[in-house]
Design an enzyme around this catalytic site. Sequence first.
Site, PDB file in Angstrom:
ATOM      1  N   GLY A  81       0.807  -1.234   0.000  1.00  0.00           N
ATOM      2  CA  GLY A  81       0.000   0.000   0.000  1.00  0.00           C
ATOM      3  C   GLY A  81       0.827   1.265   0.000  1.00  0.00           C
ATOM      4  O   GLY A  81       0.383   2.307   0.463  1.00  0.00           O
ATOM      5  N   GLY A  83       2.602   2.314  -2.907  1.00  0.00           N
ATOM      6  CA  GLY A  83       2.905   2.738  -4.274  1.00  0.00           C
ATOM      7  C   GLY A  83       4.144   2.073  -4.838  1.00  0.00           C
ATOM      8  O   GLY A  83       4.745   2.566  -5.788  1.00  0.00           O
ATOM      9  N   SER A  86       3.198  -3.650  -4.972  1.00  0.00           N
ATOM     10  CA  SER A  86       3.094  -4.970  -4.331  1.00  0.00           C
ATOM     11  C   SER A  86       2.025  -5.846  -4.985  1.00  0.00           C
ATOM     12  O   SER A  86       2.226  -7.057  -5.144  1.00  0.00           O
ATOM     13  CB  SER A  86       2.830  -4.820  -2.828  1.00  0.00           C
ATOM     14  OG  SER A  86       1.638  -4.108  -2.614  1.00  0.00           O
ATOM     15  N   ALA A  88       0.892  -5.742  -8.153  1.00  0.00           N
ATOM     16  CA  ALA A  88       1.346  -6.179  -9.488  1.00  0.00           C
ATOM     17  C   ALA A  88       2.385  -7.286  -9.349  1.00  0.00           C
ATOM     18  O   ALA A  88       2.359  -8.281 -10.095  1.00  0.00           O
ATOM     19  CB  ALA A  88       1.933  -4.996 -10.262  1.00  0.00           C
ATOM     20  N   ALA A  89       3.289  -7.141  -8.390  1.00  0.00           N
ATOM     21  CA  ALA A  89       4.323  -8.174  -8.194  1.00  0.00           C
ATOM     22  C   ALA A  89       3.684  -9.487  -7.756  1.00  0.00           C
ATOM     23  O   ALA A  89       4.101 -10.568  -8.194  1.00  0.00           O
ATOM     24  CB  ALA A  89       5.346  -7.704  -7.165  1.00  0.00           C
ATOM     25  N   ASP A 126       2.325  -0.796 -13.641  1.00  0.00           N
ATOM     26  CA  ASP A 126       2.959  -1.609 -12.581  1.00  0.00           C
ATOM     27  C   ASP A 126       3.210  -3.034 -13.061  1.00  0.00           C
ATOM     28  O   ASP A 126       4.279  -3.603 -12.828  1.00  0.00           O
ATOM     29  CB  ASP A 126       2.067  -1.683 -11.335  1.00  0.00           C
ATOM     30  CG  ASP A 126       1.951  -0.358 -10.609  1.00  0.00           C
ATOM     31  OD1 ASP A 126       2.228   0.674 -11.229  1.00  0.00           O
ATOM     32  OD2 ASP A 126       1.570  -0.372  -9.429  1.00  0.00           O
TER      33      ASP A 126
HETATM   34  O1  PMV Z   1      -0.135   1.348  -7.467  1.00  0.00           O
HETATM   35  P1  PMV Z   1       0.520   2.691  -7.344  1.00  0.00           P
HETATM   36  O2  PMV Z   1       0.231   3.395  -6.070  1.00  0.00           O
HETATM   37  O3  PMV Z   1       1.933   2.707  -7.758  1.00  0.00           O
HETATM   38  O4  PMV Z   1      -0.219   3.644  -8.425  1.00  0.00           O
HETATM   39  C1  PMV Z   1      -0.121   3.373  -9.763  1.00  0.00           C
HETATM   40  C2  PMV Z   1      -0.034   4.614 -10.507  1.00  0.00           C
HETATM   41  C3  PMV Z   1      -1.329   5.229 -10.974  1.00  0.00           C
HETATM   42  O5  PMV Z   1      -0.966   5.974 -12.130  1.00  0.00           O
HETATM   43  C4  PMV Z   1      -1.874   6.196  -9.935  1.00  0.00           C
HETATM   44  C5  PMV Z   1      -2.410   4.225 -11.312  1.00  0.00           C
HETATM   45  C6  PMV Z   1      -2.091   3.374 -12.536  1.00  0.00           C
HETATM   46  O6  PMV Z   1      -2.782   2.366 -12.687  1.00  0.00           O
HETATM   47  O7  PMV Z   1      -1.214   3.706 -13.334  1.00  0.00           O
END
Ligand code: PMV
Length: 278
Positions: A81, A83, A86, A88-89, A126
């Site tokens: 949480g 950014g 986590s 996506a990984a 991500d």
């Molecule tokens: O998951 P985060 O907190 O790294 O956010 C991703 C970045 C955003 O541009 C806000 C959302 C996205 O899907 O690209």
Amino acid sequence: MQSNHQTGTAPGKLILCGEHAVVYGQKAIAFAVDLTTKATIRPRTGPTNVRRVEDSLVQEAAQMVLGPNWEVSLTSTIPIGRGMGSSAALAVALVKARHRDLTFDSLFQSALPVEKLFHGNPSGLDVAVSARGGVLLFQRPCQLQSLACPSWQVVVLDTQQQSSTAQMVRYVDSQRPRVDSIIDQIGDLVEEAAKTIGDPITLGEILNDNQRLLAKMGVSNHHLDELVRLARHCGAYGAKLSGAGGGGVVLALIEDPEPLLVQCNRRQVPAWVCRPWS
Ligand code: PMV
């Protein structure tokens, strides 16, 4: 004896510039970091289960990727949480554990629905970085350019505030059309950043401009602003929030990290040095 388990490992990421605007079709730059999630899966009889994890979304993610009859163990060094990618990984690690030798496209397409489960309307940035590694210039739906891995380092400063990417993305959407010109300006900054990625001084100015635009958009907060100020006071070429904002981390592009690390330590702000990881 043959082992009955399979593993998949995937890295987290930091967004250098372009978050939020990337949801609306602008380009963004992000890089993989040396923090990973590892999924180990073993066949079992019955519903798929992630050991010692209460989070129902994580259970659902495993079910979605693996189907039934798997026991999953997860280990991760990626803060949740903040950014740093986590979810996506997790998605990429699960897909890699289940399927060997996937092409990038198949890996991306298989992991993206899991990211949607967590974030609603993800740009795919991500997942792309976690699946490919290195430094990427990304544009939705999945246009990629790998950029040369620069030699600079960043300090990551953690607000220790969790934030919800889905909520922040919905917030930005609610601010349209007020933020439409900000989104375009962020897109222009990313184009400039891609050209000057090896020059930390120019890149630092771009990061500062990006932070100003993110603050205007409404996704920064006073913790993030304070850490940005501290980083710049300690000599950063540039500093900005990284990720969806509303909490999470700040990245600071800095030649000598020591003074900043000392100040963070004094204020009990977790901070560490990170390099793009290929
Ligand atoms: O998951 P985060 O907190 O790294 O956010 C991703 C970045 C955003 O541009 C806000 C959302 C996205 O899907 O690209």
